[in-house]
Design an enzyme around this catalytic site. Structure first.
Site, PDB file in Angstrom:
ATOM      1  N   THR A   1     -18.682  15.308 -25.804  1.00 44.45           N
ATOM      2  CA  THR A   1     -17.582  14.848 -26.687  1.00 44.45           C
ATOM      3  C   THR A   1     -16.302  14.591 -25.884  1.00 44.45           C
ATOM      4  O   THR A   1     -16.068  15.211 -24.856  1.00 44.45           O
ATOM      5  CB  THR A   1     -17.269  15.900 -27.773  1.00 44.45           C
ATOM      6  OG1 THR A   1     -17.031  17.157 -27.138  1.00 44.45           O
ATOM      7  CG2 THR A   1     -18.397  16.026 -28.772  1.00 44.45           C
ATOM      8  N   ARG A   2     -15.510  13.673 -26.416  1.00 45.92           N
ATOM      9  CA  ARG A   2     -14.217  13.320 -25.808  1.00 45.92           C
ATOM     10  C   ARG A   2     -13.289  12.835 -26.913  1.00 45.92           C
ATOM     11  O   ARG A   2     -13.726  12.494 -28.012  1.00 45.92           O
ATOM     12  CB  ARG A   2     -14.361  12.147 -24.810  1.00 45.92           C
ATOM     13  CG  ARG A   2     -15.170  12.402 -23.577  1.00 45.92           C
ATOM     14  CD  ARG A   2     -14.458  13.330 -22.603  1.00 45.92           C
ATOM     15  NE  ARG A   2     -15.217  13.469 -21.366  1.00 45.92           N
ATOM     16  CZ  ARG A   2     -16.261  14.270 -21.195  1.00 45.92           C
ATOM     17  NH1 ARG A   2     -16.687  15.036 -22.181  1.00 45.92           N
ATOM     18  NH2 ARG A   2     -16.876  14.343 -20.033  1.00 45.92           N
TER      19      ARG A   2
ATOM     20  N   LYS B   1      -4.812  15.701  -8.834  1.00 41.47           N
ATOM     21  CA  LYS B   1      -3.844  15.539  -9.929  1.00 41.47           C
ATOM     22  C   LYS B   1      -3.065  16.836 -10.140  1.00 41.47           C
ATOM     23  O   LYS B   1      -1.857  16.822 -10.340  1.00 41.47           O
ATOM     24  CB  LYS B   1      -4.574  15.152 -11.231  1.00 41.47           C
ATOM     25  CG  LYS B   1      -5.082  13.715 -11.250  1.00 41.47           C
ATOM     26  CD  LYS B   1      -3.926  12.749 -11.434  1.00 41.47           C
ATOM     27  CE  LYS B   1      -4.363  11.317 -11.534  1.00 41.47           C
ATOM     28  NZ  LYS B   1      -3.249  10.363 -11.362  1.00 41.47           N
TER      29      LYS B   1
ATOM     30  N   SER C   1      -3.593  13.917 -15.501  1.00 38.42           N
ATOM     31  CA  SER C   1      -4.825  13.667 -16.247  1.00 38.42           C
ATOM     32  C   SER C   1      -5.360  14.945 -16.884  1.00 38.42           C
ATOM     33  O   SER C   1      -5.124  16.053 -16.368  1.00 38.42           O
ATOM     34  CB  SER C   1      -5.868  13.130 -15.263  1.00 38.42           C
ATOM     35  OG  SER C   1      -7.162  13.236 -15.794  1.00 38.42           O
TER      36      SER C   1
ATOM     37  N   ARG D   1     -14.272  17.720 -24.464  1.00 33.37           N
ATOM     38  CA  ARG D   1     -12.832  17.808 -24.153  1.00 33.37           C
ATOM     39  C   ARG D   1     -12.034  17.141 -25.261  1.00 33.37           C
ATOM     40  O   ARG D   1     -12.365  16.054 -25.715  1.00 33.37           O
ATOM     41  CB  ARG D   1     -12.554  17.094 -22.840  1.00 33.37           C
ATOM     42  CG  ARG D   1     -11.082  17.005 -22.512  1.00 33.37           C
ATOM     43  CD  ARG D   1     -10.829  16.196 -21.263  1.00 33.37           C
ATOM     44  NE  ARG D   1     -11.299  16.884 -20.083  1.00 33.37           N
ATOM     45  CZ  ARG D   1     -11.590  16.276 -18.933  1.00 33.37           C
ATOM     46  NH1 ARG D   1     -11.503  14.975 -18.820  1.00 33.37           N
ATOM     47  NH2 ARG D   1     -11.990  16.984 -17.903  1.00 33.37           N
TER      48      ARG D   1
ATOM     49  N   GLU E   1     -15.161   1.238 -14.414  1.00 32.97           N
ATOM     50  CA  GLU E   1     -14.866   1.218 -15.845  1.00 32.97           C
ATOM     51  C   GLU E   1     -15.185   2.563 -16.487  1.00 32.97           C
ATOM     52  O   GLU E   1     -16.019   3.309 -16.026  1.00 32.97           O
ATOM     53  CB  GLU E   1     -15.639   0.084 -16.544  1.00 32.97           C
ATOM     54  CG  GLU E   1     -17.144   0.209 -16.553  1.00 32.97           C
ATOM     55  CD  GLU E   1     -17.817  -0.239 -15.267  1.00 32.97           C
ATOM     56  OE1 GLU E   1     -17.131  -0.406 -14.246  1.00 32.97           O
ATOM     57  OE2 GLU E   1     -19.055  -0.394 -15.265  1.00 32.97           O
TER      58      GLU E   1
ATOM     59  N   TYR F   1     -10.868  14.450  -7.851  1.00 29.63           N
ATOM     60  CA  TYR F   1      -9.810  13.789  -8.635  1.00 29.63           C
ATOM     61  C   TYR F   1      -8.884  14.793  -9.343  1.00 29.63           C
ATOM     62  O   TYR F   1      -7.658  14.693  -9.281  1.00 29.63           O
ATOM     63  CB  TYR F   1     -10.478  12.866  -9.649  1.00 29.63           C
ATOM     64  CG  TYR F   1      -9.558  12.148 -10.595  1.00 29.63           C
ATOM     65  CD1 TYR F   1      -8.741  11.112 -10.147  1.00 29.63           C
ATOM     66  CD2 TYR F   1      -9.515  12.483 -11.955  1.00 29.63           C
ATOM     67  CE1 TYR F   1      -7.902  10.439 -11.028  1.00 29.63           C
ATOM     68  CE2 TYR F   1      -8.688  11.815 -12.837  1.00 29.63           C
ATOM     69  CZ  TYR F   1      -7.879  10.799 -12.368  1.00 29.63           C
ATOM     70  OH  TYR F   1      -7.051  10.133 -13.241  1.00 29.63           O
TER      71      TYR F   1
ATOM     72  N   ASP G   1       0.852  -1.192   0.000  1.00 31.79           N
ATOM     73  CA  ASP G   1       0.000   0.000   0.000  1.00 31.79           C
ATOM     74  C   ASP G   1       0.890   1.245   0.000  1.00 31.79           C
ATOM     75  O   ASP G   1       1.539   1.559   0.997  1.00 31.79           O
ATOM     76  CB  ASP G   1      -0.895  -0.018   1.243  1.00 31.79           C
ATOM     77  CG  ASP G   1      -1.804   1.202   1.307  1.00 31.79           C
ATOM     78  OD1 ASP G   1      -1.660   2.113   0.456  1.00 31.79           O
ATOM     79  OD2 ASP G   1      -2.653   1.248   2.208  1.00 31.79           O
TER      80      ASP G   1
ATOM     81  N   ALA H   1     -15.992   4.948 -20.211  1.00 29.18           N
ATOM     82  CA  ALA H   1     -16.994   4.862 -21.275  1.00 29.18           C
ATOM     83  C   ALA H   1     -16.693   3.796 -22.347  1.00 29.18           C
ATOM     84  O   ALA H   1     -17.585   2.986 -22.655  1.00 29.18           O
ATOM     85  CB  ALA H   1     -17.203   6.228 -21.903  1.00 29.18           C
TER      86      ALA H   1
HETATM   87  P1  NAD Z   1      -6.135   1.514 -12.720  1.00 30.04           P
HETATM   88  O1  NAD Z   1      -7.161   1.778 -11.649  1.00 30.04           O
HETATM   89  O2  NAD Z   1      -6.350   0.373 -13.621  1.00 30.04           O
HETATM   90  O3  NAD Z   1      -4.694   1.369 -12.037  1.00 30.04           O
HETATM   91  C1  NAD Z   1      -4.319   2.079 -10.890  1.00 30.04           C
HETATM   92  C2  NAD Z   1      -3.705   1.068  -9.937  1.00 30.04           C
HETATM   93  O4  NAD Z   1      -3.259   1.759  -8.748  1.00 30.04           O
HETATM   94  C3  NAD Z   1      -4.715   0.014  -9.458  1.00 30.04           C
HETATM   95  O5  NAD Z   1      -4.289  -1.285  -9.820  1.00 30.04           O
HETATM   96  C4  NAD Z   1      -4.746   0.190  -7.954  1.00 30.04           C
HETATM   97  O6  NAD Z   1      -4.849  -1.039  -7.236  1.00 30.04           O
HETATM   98  C5  NAD Z   1      -3.418   0.871  -7.672  1.00 30.04           C
HETATM   99  N1  NAD Z   1      -3.444   1.580  -6.400  1.00 30.04           N
HETATM  100  C6  NAD Z   1      -4.415   2.398  -5.940  1.00 30.04           C
HETATM  101  N2  NAD Z   1      -4.106   2.825  -4.701  1.00 30.04           N
HETATM  102  C7  NAD Z   1      -2.922   2.247  -4.391  1.00 30.04           C
HETATM  103  C8  NAD Z   1      -2.096   2.287  -3.228  1.00 30.04           C
HETATM  104  N3  NAD Z   1      -2.446   2.990  -2.147  1.00 30.04           N
HETATM  105  N4  NAD Z   1      -0.953   1.570  -3.237  1.00 30.04           N
HETATM  106  C9  NAD Z   1      -0.597   0.826  -4.316  1.00 30.04           C
HETATM  107  N5  NAD Z   1      -1.342   0.743  -5.438  1.00 30.04           N
HETATM  108  C10 NAD Z   1      -2.493   1.453  -5.453  1.00 30.04           C
HETATM  109  O7  NAD Z   1      -5.985   2.881 -13.528  1.00 30.04           O
HETATM  110  P2  NAD Z   1      -5.240   3.179 -14.893  1.00 30.04           P
HETATM  111  O8  NAD Z   1      -6.284   3.470 -15.897  1.00 30.04           O
HETATM  112  O9  NAD Z   1      -4.229   2.138 -15.160  1.00 30.04           O
HETATM  113  O10 NAD Z   1      -4.525   4.556 -14.538  1.00 30.04           O
HETATM  114  C11 NAD Z   1      -3.135   4.647 -14.203  1.00 30.04           C
HETATM  115  C12 NAD Z   1      -2.807   6.099 -13.886  1.00 30.04           C
HETATM  116  O11 NAD Z   1      -3.104   6.924 -14.998  1.00 30.04           O
HETATM  117  C13 NAD Z   1      -3.573   6.683 -12.703  1.00 30.04           C
HETATM  118  O12 NAD Z   1      -2.742   7.536 -11.970  1.00 30.04           O
HETATM  119  C14 NAD Z   1      -4.665   7.474 -13.367  1.00 30.04           C
HETATM  120  O13 NAD Z   1      -5.134   8.532 -12.542  1.00 30.04           O
HETATM  121  C15 NAD Z   1      -3.942   7.990 -14.605  1.00 30.04           C
HETATM  122  N6  NAD Z   1      -4.887   8.315 -15.697  1.00 30.04           N
HETATM  123  C16 NAD Z   1      -5.575   7.320 -16.323  1.00 30.04           C
HETATM  124  C17 NAD Z   1      -6.463   7.650 -17.339  1.00 30.04           C
HETATM  125  C18 NAD Z   1      -7.255   6.599 -18.073  1.00 30.04           C
HETATM  126  O14 NAD Z   1      -8.023   6.941 -18.976  1.00 30.04           O
HETATM  127  N7  NAD Z   1      -7.109   5.318 -17.760  1.00 30.04           N
HETATM  128  C19 NAD Z   1      -6.648   8.991 -17.714  1.00 30.04           C
HETATM  129  C20 NAD Z   1      -5.939   9.983 -17.026  1.00 30.04           C
HETATM  130  C21 NAD Z   1      -5.043   9.630 -16.032  1.00 30.04           C
END
Ligand code: NAD
Length: 344
Positions: free
Chosen positions: A222-223, A154, A119, A287, A192, A150, A55, A194
């Site tokens: 839009t995205r 960030k 993000s 966006r 999950e 969120y 963690d 969109a």
């Molecule tokens: P995800 O939720 O699949 O992966 C994030 C991982 O972080 C998870 O497996 C979770 O278990 C782990 N985590 C959370 N809290 C934790 C902790 N305290 N200690 C250890 N692990 C921990 O998300 P993702 O889509 O793979 O996103 C990865 C990164 O990219 C994130 O920082 C997210 O904010 C950023 N991001 C993602 C998107 C997107 O569209 N997926 C867009 C913008 C930013």
């Protein structure tokens, strides 16, 4: 000489798992993958990688994660799609513990380069009120009015990267990801996003024999959506670059949610009646990613088309659904209050 150790946090998640996979493919042998989820819930696990369940909101876990390493990719965050981040603002903001402890531990351990996954939710909401968007430039993050919860976390954490860099000489790189999608990510359960949610709903419509789909909002929002392979390529390029300020990392192919549904229908070979849920969590009206700066600085930008990416994603979600529920219908979300129907 021993190869440098690379740490990937959030490695059990969607993007982190793909990043580990790509580094393994590129022949890196000293990879430490860290996530708090039990190992059997990670999307991807590789032999020869040091897989650590910890963690990272705890300082000592961050110190252990950074020990004897030279590079960190910090992707761990408590997050999900709009349905999650609009209803779990405090939990999203608590990711600040991960980012604070990881930066402090990285600096103490003498990490040479640190990547932070920010993000597009950092952008000022007032610039995103019209579905006919002007794409967001990096400077549009200020004056600050990011996505509540969120987005504030960030923006604060990317700002911390800047000051750790200026005050403590920790070399940081920051990407502002715009909606990433693809196989081996979350497609049910409430977190999950969109693209995966729409794929799952289309599979459910086919299996149930009820050719209908629920769409959040009017569907006119839009995205842009970036396929995972572009996200990983861009992440590695940004990490290797000399660009110290945050860069957009996103596709500039703009679509409405209605168009995205239409695309998945075409891929699946079905036409569905649409139900609209106006009270569902929506996020901003429109966006898109302005890619002028990433083109100029890296001579590169994401290029995988939405159609190609969604074909691969739909196939994966379809197969994952069948594997999990054995060809039967799994539990379905109930429509948020206020849902009503409209034809195509
Ligand atoms: P995800 O939720 O699949 O992966 C994030 C991982 O972080 C998870 O497996 C979770 O278990 C782990 N985590 C959370 N809290 C934790 C902790 N305290 N200690 C250890 N692990 C921990 O998300 P993702 O889509 O793979 O996103 C990865 C990164 O990219 C994130 O920082 C997210 O904010 C950023 N991001 C993602 C998107 C997107 O569209 N997926 C867009 C913008 C930013």
């Amino acid at each position: 000489m021993t190869e440098d150790r690379i740490v990937i946090t959030g490695a059990g998640g969607f993007i982190g798992g793909h990043l580990v996979a790509e580094l393994v493919r590129r022949g890196r042998t000293r990879i430490r993958a860290v996530d708090r989820k039990p190992l059997d819930e990670w999307y991807q696990v590789y032999d020869g990688v040091e897989n650590v369940v910890a963690d990272l909101s705890r300082r000592e876990s961050c110190e252990a994660a950074c020990r004897d390493a030279s590079q960190v990719y910090q992707l761990a965050a408590d997050m999900g799609g709009m349905g999650f981040i609009e209803t779990h603002k405090a939990r999203c903001m608590l990711s600040v513990l991960i980012n604070t402890h990881m930066l402090a531990a990285a600096q103490e351990a003498g990490i040479e380069r640190y990547f932070y996954a920010s993000s597009a939710c950092v952008y000022n909401a007032e610039r995103q009120t019209d579905p006919r968007v002007t794409a967001l430039r990096e400077s549009d993050a200020y004056p600050a009015l990011p996505e509540d919860g969120y987005g504030w976390e960030k923006l604060f954490s990317e700002r911390m990267c800047r000051h750790f860099s200026e005050d403590f000489s920790l070399a940081t790189r920051v990407a502002r990801y715009h909606n990433v999608y693809g196989p081996l990510g979350t497609w049910e359960g409430g977190r999950e996003k969109a693209p995966a949610a729409i794929c799952r709903k289309v599979v459910e419509a086919i299996l149930s024999g009820e050719p209908r789909i629920e769409i959040w909002g009017s569907g006119e929002q839009t995205r842009s959506f970036m396929y995972i392979d572009d996200c990983i390529e861009g992440t590695l390029r940004i990490m290797e670059s000399d660009v110290e300020e945050p860069l957009n990392l996103g596709s500039s192919e703009l679509v409405s949610i209605n168009q995205l549904v239409g695309l998945v229908e075409e891929i699946a070979g079905i036409e569905l009646e649409r139900y609209y849920a106006p009270d569902a969590p929506l996020g901003v009206a429109g966006r898109n990613s302005d890619n002028a700066r990433i083109r100029e600085r890296l001579d590169w930008e994401p290029s995988i088309s939405l159609r190609d990416g969604m074909e691969r994603t739909y196939k994966w979600v379809h197969d994952a659904y069948l594997r999990r529920y054995g060809g039967h219908l799994g539990p379905r979300d109930t429509a948020p209050r206020g849902a009503h129907t409209r034809g195509r």
